[in-house]
Design an enzyme around this catalytic site. Structure first.
Site, mmCIF file in Angstrom:
data_model
loop_
_atom_site.group_PDB
_atom_site.id
_atom_site.type_symbol
_atom_site.label_atom_id
_atom_site.label_comp_id
_atom_site.label_asym_id
_atom_site.label_seq_id
_atom_site.Cartn_x
_atom_site.Cartn_y
_atom_site.Cartn_z
ATOM 1 N N ASP A 8 0.858 -1.187 0.000
ATOM 2 C CA ASP A 8 0.000 0.000 0.000
ATOM 3 C C ASP A 8 0.889 1.230 0.000
ATOM 4 O OD1 ASP A 8 -3.258 0.257 0.834
ATOM 5 O OD2 ASP A 8 -2.053 2.083 0.933
ATOM 6 N N HIS B 18 -35.373 -7.159 2.091
ATOM 7 C CA HIS B 18 -35.669 -6.494 3.362
ATOM 8 C C HIS B 18 -35.804 -4.996 3.104
ATOM 9 C CE1 HIS B 18 -35.924 -6.660 7.739
ATOM 10 N NE2 HIS B 18 -35.436 -5.430 7.672
ATOM 11 N N ASN C 292 -24.149 -6.975 -8.601
ATOM 12 C CA ASN C 292 -24.440 -5.909 -7.639
ATOM 13 C C ASN C 292 -25.650 -5.080 -8.065
ATOM 14 O OD1 ASN C 292 -22.654 -6.490 -5.656
ATOM 15 N ND2 ASN C 292 -21.208 -4.861 -6.094
ATOM 16 N N GLY D 298 -26.845 1.322 0.639
ATOM 17 C CA GLY D 298 -25.694 2.221 0.678
ATOM 18 C C GLY D 298 -24.434 1.394 0.617
ATOM 19 N N LYS E 192 -22.109 2.809 -6.018
ATOM 20 C CA LYS E 192 -21.052 3.117 -6.985
ATOM 21 C C LYS E 192 -21.165 2.216 -8.224
ATOM 22 C CE LYS E 192 -16.823 1.799 -5.677
ATOM 23 N NZ LYS E 192 -16.240 0.806 -6.563
ATOM 24 N N ARG F 113 -19.423 4.997 3.841
ATOM 25 C CA ARG F 113 -19.468 5.423 2.442
ATOM 26 C C ARG F 113 -20.895 5.282 1.913
ATOM 27 N NH1 ARG F 113 -14.281 2.361 -0.121
ATOM 28 N NH2 ARG F 113 -14.609 0.935 1.616
ATOM 29 N N CYS G 211 -20.162 -0.254 -2.488
ATOM 30 C CA CYS G 211 -20.310 -0.958 -3.766
ATOM 31 C C CYS G 211 -21.615 -0.708 -4.499
ATOM 32 C CB CYS G 211 -20.121 -2.453 -3.541
ATOM 33 S SG CYS G 211 -18.409 -2.870 -3.235
ATOM 34 N N LYS H 159 -24.568 -0.407 7.159
ATOM 35 C CA LYS H 159 -25.198 -1.633 7.654
ATOM 36 C C LYS H 159 -24.441 -2.047 8.914
ATOM 37 C CE LYS H 159 -22.532 -5.070 5.168
ATOM 38 N NZ LYS H 159 -22.564 -6.223 4.280
ATOM 39 N N GLY I 257 -36.150 -0.918 3.803
ATOM 40 C CA GLY I 257 -35.416 -0.036 4.704
ATOM 41 C C GLY I 257 -35.250 1.347 4.118
HETATM 42 C C1 UDX Z 1 -11.756 -1.022 -3.757
HETATM 43 C C2 UDX Z 1 -12.718 -0.545 -4.853
HETATM 44 O O1 UDX Z 1 -13.274 0.690 -4.494
HETATM 45 C C3 UDX Z 1 -13.772 -1.550 -5.142
HETATM 46 O O2 UDX Z 1 -14.558 -1.155 -6.235
HETATM 47 C C4 UDX Z 1 -13.145 -2.845 -5.518
HETATM 48 O O3 UDX Z 1 -14.094 -3.840 -5.737
HETATM 49 C C5 UDX Z 1 -12.070 -3.238 -4.559
HETATM 50 O O4 UDX Z 1 -11.185 -2.184 -4.245
HETATM 51 P P1 UDX Z 1 -11.738 -1.077 -1.119
HETATM 52 O O5 UDX Z 1 -10.761 -2.181 -0.899
HETATM 53 O O6 UDX Z 1 -12.881 -0.972 -0.177
HETATM 54 O O7 UDX Z 1 -12.439 -1.223 -2.561
HETATM 55 O O8 UDX Z 1 -10.943 0.298 -1.271
HETATM 56 P P2 UDX Z 1 -10.081 1.078 -0.198
HETATM 57 O O9 UDX Z 1 -10.406 0.593 1.170
HETATM 58 O O10 UDX Z 1 -10.171 2.506 -0.563
HETATM 59 O O11 UDX Z 1 -8.604 0.545 -0.503
HETATM 60 C C6 UDX Z 1 -7.761 0.940 -1.504
HETATM 61 C C7 UDX Z 1 -6.315 0.891 -0.969
HETATM 62 O O12 UDX Z 1 -5.404 1.002 -2.036
HETATM 63 C C8 UDX Z 1 -5.990 2.003 0.020
HETATM 64 O O13 UDX Z 1 -5.407 1.463 1.173
HETATM 65 C C9 UDX Z 1 -4.991 2.881 -0.734
HETATM 66 O O14 UDX Z 1 -4.036 3.501 0.105
HETATM 67 C C10 UDX Z 1 -4.361 1.873 -1.678
HETATM 68 N N1 UDX Z 1 -3.787 2.470 -2.886
HETATM 69 C C11 UDX Z 1 -4.535 3.270 -3.670
HETATM 70 C C12 UDX Z 1 -2.492 2.175 -3.247
HETATM 71 O O15 UDX Z 1 -1.797 1.444 -2.555
HETATM 72 N N2 UDX Z 1 -1.982 2.717 -4.391
HETATM 73 C C13 UDX Z 1 -2.692 3.537 -5.192
HETATM 74 O O16 UDX Z 1 -2.185 4.015 -6.208
HETATM 75 C C14 UDX Z 1 -4.019 3.838 -4.822
HETATM 76 C C1 UDX Z 2 -22.241 -5.764 -1.530
HETATM 77 C C2 UDX Z 2 -22.500 -7.147 -2.158
HETATM 78 O O1 UDX Z 2 -23.428 -7.851 -1.353
HETATM 79 C C3 UDX Z 2 -21.211 -7.905 -2.305
HETATM 80 O O2 UDX Z 2 -21.434 -9.153 -2.921
HETATM 81 C C4 UDX Z 2 -20.302 -7.049 -3.161
HETATM 82 O O3 UDX Z 2 -19.147 -7.639 -3.556
HETATM 83 C C5 UDX Z 2 -20.051 -5.722 -2.469
HETATM 84 O O4 UDX Z 2 -21.288 -5.064 -2.318
HETATM 85 P P1 UDX Z 2 -21.837 -4.785 0.904
HETATM 86 O O5 UDX Z 2 -21.715 -3.444 0.242
HETATM 87 O O6 UDX Z 2 -20.847 -5.155 1.939
HETATM 88 O O7 UDX Z 2 -21.785 -5.939 -0.192
HETATM 89 O O8 UDX Z 2 -23.268 -4.817 1.592
HETATM 90 P P2 UDX Z 2 -24.656 -5.614 1.441
HETATM 91 O O9 UDX Z 2 -24.775 -6.588 2.514
HETATM 92 O O10 UDX Z 2 -24.851 -6.085 0.049
HETATM 93 O O11 UDX Z 2 -25.670 -4.405 1.720
HETATM 94 C C6 UDX Z 2 -25.724 -3.267 0.888
HETATM 95 C C7 UDX Z 2 -26.786 -2.301 1.343
HETATM 96 O O12 UDX Z 2 -28.066 -2.800 1.090
HETATM 97 C C8 UDX Z 2 -26.770 -1.958 2.825
HETATM 98 O O13 UDX Z 2 -26.953 -0.565 2.981
HETATM 99 C C9 UDX Z 2 -27.926 -2.755 3.377
HETATM 100 O O14 UDX Z 2 -28.470 -2.183 4.528
HETATM 101 C C10 UDX Z 2 -28.886 -2.725 2.227
HETATM 102 N N1 UDX Z 2 -29.836 -3.851 2.195
HETATM 103 C C11 UDX Z 2 -29.388 -5.121 1.987
HETATM 104 C C12 UDX Z 2 -31.203 -3.597 2.323
HETATM 105 O O15 UDX Z 2 -31.631 -2.453 2.500
HETATM 106 N N2 UDX Z 2 -32.062 -4.664 2.233
HETATM 107 C C13 UDX Z 2 -31.644 -5.935 2.016
HETATM 108 O O16 UDX Z 2 -32.487 -6.841 1.920
HETATM 109 C C14 UDX Z 2 -30.266 -6.177 1.906
#
Ligand code: UDX
Ligand code: UDX
Length: 433
Positions: A30, A254, A211, A260, A266, A330, A263, A323, A256
């Site tokens: 990183d 479910h 997604n 959010g 976005k 985010r 993922c 959640k 609500g």
């Molecule tokens: C990210 C993406 O947003 C998501 O769409 C994808 O599926 C998986 O990667 P996430 O792991 O949650 O999700 O991102 P984040 O927690 O922001 O981690 C990115 C990391 O990469 C950070 O620790 C950042 O410092 C690092 N980074 C970023 C590098 O090491 N080099 C870079 O040039 C940019």
């Molecule tokens: C999601 C996908 O599930 C995962 O497979 C992918 O790789 C990353 O994005 P995550 O963002 O961790 O995972 O959360 P998830 O459990 O999917 O919930 C997403 C949002 O939907 C939350 O805000 C949750 O509260 C809401 N949700 C989920 C509902 O409002 N109702 C539901 O029935 C399920």
């Protein structure tokens, strides 16, 4: 086998720690020095149940290493995962500058055959783009392969999702790269995890389509829940009745305050942009995104309609994370809803077990409290936004005496409407009367 993971964020770190647990030697990279420093001490920069134990154990056993230098990982690894962020741009499309930058740097250190894998969710066509970037920046001529291997990790249960996935998707052109990836995931073969082997573009699209479908399911039930309120139906029974049809399935129905997280919002926006660039209209996903915005706004409207003017009313918001079991805020519905309530003149007292600090940075004008009861003290209403376990068993007799008015808005349908009314609350939930 040795692998490298570039980007020790949420996805990268979970992936690295879990592969190390499979017995593979992993170097996580990183660019954030502070992050690497604390990871070396076994400190995880975010909240994910069980991850600290995995990291500490594998570091101690010498299978998991951390560094800020991409070169170190590239030199020692056969497979290199790209797991850096792909933030949304203002227009909803994914910003690939980190992915592209990392690809360039990887290329400059390659000295023999490597498999370069995208784990980050990247627009369709990115695999090919990475292939070009790497070809153009190679220090010496050598073979390499590109693979798309999207993650399907849910925050809060990411380890379980990695260790017992529903499926593994591998997109690649070369049989050699597929074989190497299958070898990497060998422990999952033993538990009969289905593998979907396809081309890179298809693998990239599978992630967005999955997604977006999940997001659509949530928006669907949220819209149905709004109708339920008007006609006196119970949305949970509707969801149950629908979900028992095996073609529909019971999950993600479910209702609500809207979806959010890092993922779903976005990825739906990014998929709309990808389709737009190819002159295809994805009307259903477009509608799912708009329904989600409406749902958040409707929550504010509902509170205002029931309470009258919100000017100078104090609302106790329980839960800020998008959640439970995560400190991630985010795109959390709570943030939009709080801002909407503040616009109406409400004062906010809040409590979240782990997400409060970061949320307070984004919304400075709210009072962070030490627990749920502290937040409720003297408030005119409870607004439950995240269904943390500790909010599922609140001492309701105590809550009602702490409240100035007995309003209770349960945006996750945690409590039973009849029981809440019997206890004296003016109770409102989503899609139930
Ligand atoms: C990210 C993406 O947003 C998501 O769409 C994808 O599926 C998986 O990667 P996430 O792991 O949650 O999700 O991102 P984040 O927690 O922001 O981690 C990115 C990391 O990469 C950070 O620790 C950042 O410092 C690092 N980074 C970023 C590098 O090491 N080099 C870079 O040039 C940019
Ligand atoms: C999601 C996908 O599930 C995962 O497979 C992918 O790789 C990353 O994005 P995550 O963002 O961790 O995972 O959360 P998830 O459990 O999917 O919930 C997403 C949002 O939907 C939350 O805000 C949750 O509260 C809401 N949700 C989920 C509902 O409002 N109702 C539901 O029935 C399920």
């Amino acid at each position: 086998m040795h692998i490298g993971i570039i980007g020790a964020g949420y996805v990268g770190l979970v992936t690295g720690a879990c592969f190390a647990e499979f017995g593979i030697f992993v170097t996580c990279v990183d660019k954030d020095e502070q992050k690497i420093k604390s990871l070396k001490k076994g400190k995880i920069p975010f909240y994910e149940p069980g991850l600290d134990t995995f990291v500490q154990k594998n570091v101690a056993q010498g299978r998991l290493k951390f560094t800020t230098k991409i070169a170190k990982a590239v030199e020692s690894s056969l497979v290199i995962f790209i797991a850096v962020g792909t933030p949304g741009r203002g227009d909803g499309s994914a910003d690939l500058k980190y992915v592209e930058g990392v690809a360039q740097e990887i290329a400059s250190h390659i000295d023999g055959y490597r498999v370069i894998v995208t784990k980050s969710t990247v627009p369709v066509g990115t695999g090919e783009k990475i292939r070009e970037i790497i070809s153009q920046n190679l220090r010496e001529q050598t073979d390499f392969d590109i693979v798309s291997n999207p993650e399907f990790l849910r925050e809060g249960s990411a380890i379980e999702d990695f260790m017992r996935p529903n499926r593994i998707v591998i997109g690649a052109k070369s049989a050699q790269a597929v074989a190497i990836m299958q070898d990497l995931y060998k422990p999952l073969y033993l538990i009969e995890t289905p593998f979907v082997i396809t081309n890179i573009e298809t693998a990239e699209l599978i992630k967005y389509a999955a997604n977006s479908f999940l997001a659509t399911k949530i928006s669907f039930i949220n819209e149905i829940s709004n109708l339920c309120e008007r006609i006196g139906a119970d949305v949970h029974m509707v969801a149950k009745g629908m979900g028992l049809d095996q073609r529909i399935g019971p999950k993600f129905l479910h209702p609500g305050p809207g979806f959010g997280g890092s993922c779903l919002p976005k990825d739906t926006s990014a998929l709309l942009k990808i389709a737009e660039a190819h002159d295809v209209h994805l009307g259903i996903i477009d509608a799912a995104v708009r329904a989600n915005e409406n749902q958040r706004a409707y929550m504010v409207q509902k509170i205002r309609d029931e309470m009258g003017s919100l000017k100078n009313k104090t609302l106790a918001v329980l839960g800020l994370a998008f959640k439970p079991n995560t400190d991630d805020i985010r795109d959390a519905p709570a943030l939009t809803i709080i801002q909407g309530l503040q616009k109406e003149g409400a004062k906010i007292r809040t409590y979240d077990p782990v997400a409060m600090k970061e949320a307070a940075r984004q919304i400075p004008k709210m009072k962070c409290c030490k627990d749920a009861y502290d937040a409720v003290k003297g408030a005119d209403a409870v607004v439950l936004i995240t269904e943390w376990n500790q909010f599922r068993n609140l001492d309701l007799a105590r809550i009602i005496t702490l409240l100035r008015e007995p309003f209770f808005f349960d945006l996750r349908n945690v409590y039973d409407p009849q029981k809440m009314k019997a206890k004296g609350f003016r109770y409102f939930s989503v899609g139930r009367v």
